[in-house]
Design an enzyme around this catalytic site. Structure first.
Site, PDB file in Angstrom:
ATOM      1  N   HIS A  83       4.473   1.863  -8.012  1.00 47.15           N
ATOM      2  CA  HIS A  83       3.447   0.612  -7.832  1.00 47.15           C
ATOM      3  C   HIS A  83       2.617   0.905  -9.410  1.00 47.15           C
ATOM      4  CE1 HIS A  83       4.724   1.309  -3.352  1.00 47.15           C
ATOM      5  NE2 HIS A  83       4.615  -0.173  -3.409  1.00 47.15           N
ATOM      6  N   GLY A 117       0.760  -1.641   0.240  1.00 44.30           N
ATOM      7  CA  GLY A 117       0.188  -0.213  -0.292  1.00 44.30           C
ATOM      8  C   GLY A 117       0.865   1.430  -0.278  1.00 44.30           C
TER       9      GLY A 117
END
Ligand code: PAF
Length: 283
Positions: free
Chosen positions: A37, A31
Site C-alpha cells: 500500500h 486498511g
C-alpha cells in the site's frame, strides 16, 4: 495529515483543493496497510498535488462465508503509515456512512469478472465496483492507484472505468514482495509460522512458470502443469486455481501470445493467497 469520517468532509476538502487548481490522487484500501500500500501512496504523492487514502473494509465485496468479521483492522497503525508515505487525507467511513440503512443499487462487470477469483467469489467484484463507484464520486480523483497483485481487480477496474466513462486515470503498481518472494498482503497475518514458510511456494512456483515462458514455452497447459506440480510439492498448500488468461479480458488462452496473466490462488491452511505474473510476448 487529516483523518475524516464523513463524505461531506471529504467533498469540502477536495472542493477546496480543486478550487486552487490542485490535482488529486486516490488510493483505495481496506486498511491493515503494508509496504505494498505504501508504494501505491508514494506513487500517488509523486504524481499528484494531493493524495487521499480511503481505509474501509467494504462489506459488499465479502461473501457470507468469507472473512469480513475477522479481516484485520488497526486504524492508528494505518494512519501512521499513510502519514509517513506523505498522503494528505485519510477517509475512514463507517459502513452506515457509505451504505446508509437501505441500499439497493448494484454495479457489476461481465466477462472480465467471470473466471479466476470472480468464479470463486460471486459477489466480490460487484462489491468492489459498487464501492469504487461511490468512492470515485466522493473523492473525484484525477488518478487512482491499484496493485498488480490483485490483477483481476485491476482488469475489472480498468474495464468499468472505461465502460462507465469515469474521467480517472487508473495507475497500475508492481507487486511488492517479502525478501523470500511472498507477495505482501494483509491476509499474510493469518498465517502461522509454519504456514508462512510454506507460503513461499506460490512465488517459487510462479518463478518456474515464468522461466519456462521466458525460455520459449508457449503452451498454457504446459505452464499450468509446471506451476501445479511445483505447488503440489508443498504439503500445506491446496490449489484453488492455476490459470493462464489474456490480461485485458481475463479469458482463457491455450497459447501464450500477446499480454497474458498467469494467476494462481492457493490455500495455505485456511488462508487463501493469490499471486501472479504478467508476460508480454513481443511479435
Ligand atoms: O483491493 C482492495 O483492498 C479492495 O478491493 C478495494 C479496491 C479497496 C475496494 O474495497
Amino acid at each position: 495529515m487529516r483523518l475524516v469520517k464523513t463524505i461531506k468532509e471529504v467533498r469540502e476538502i477536495v472542493k477546496e483543493w480543486k478550487k486552487q487548481g490542485l490535482t488529486v490522487g486516490y488510493v483505495p484500501t481496506m486498511g491493515y496497510l503494508h509496504e505494498g500500500h505504501k508504494s501505491l501512496i508514494e506513487k500517488s504523492v509523486s504524481q499528484n498535488d494531493r493524495t487521499v487514502v480511503s481505509v474501509f473494509v467494504n462489506p459488499t465485496q465479502f461473501g457470507p462465508t468469507e472473512d469480513l468479521a475477522s479481516y484485520p483492522r488497526d486504524i492508528e497503525r494505518d494512519k501512521a503509515l499513510v502519514e509517513s508515505a506523505g498522503a494528505d487525507l485519510v477517509f475512514n467511513p463507517e459502513p452506515v456512512e457509505m451504505y446508509g440503512s437501505h441500499f439497493t443499487t448494484t454495479v457489476n462487470t461481465t466477462e472480465v469478472s467471470e473466471l479466476l477469483c470472480g468464479a470463486r467469489r460471486p459477489v466480490h467484484f460487484g462489491g468492489v465496483c459498487l464501492v469504487l463507484t461511490k468512492f470515485f464520486n466522493i473523492v473525484t480523483p484525477d488518478r487512482a492507484y491499484f496493485g498488480q497483485k490483485d490483477a483481476q481487480q485491476l482488469a475489472v477496474v480498468r474495464r468499468f472505468v472505461k465502460d462507465l466513462n469515469f474521467d480517472i486515470e487508473i495507475v497500475p503498481c508492481p507487486i511488492v514482495r517479502e525478501a523470500d518472494g511472498l507477495a505482501k498482503s494483509s491476509r499474510n497475518t493469518y498465517l502461522s509460522k509454519e504456514e508462512r514458510q510454506a507460503a513461499v511456494i506460490l512465488s517459487k512456483s510462479l518463478k518456474l512458470g515464468l522461466e519456462a515462458v521466458k525460455n520459449g514455452e508457449r503452451s498454457s497447459a504446459k505452464v499450468i502443469d509446471i506451476i501445479t506440480k511445483s505447488l503440489e510439492t508443498e504439503k500445506l498448500a491446496r490449489i484453488d486455481y492455476v490459470e493462464v488468461v489474456d490480461n485485458e479480458n481475463i479469458q482463457r488462452t491455450d497459447v501464450i501470445k500477446g499480454e497474458v496473466l498467469v494467476a494462481i490462488a492457493v490455500y495455505i491452511g485456511k488462508t487463501r493467497l493469490i499471486d501472479n505474473f504478467i508476460y508480454k510476448v513481443e511479435d
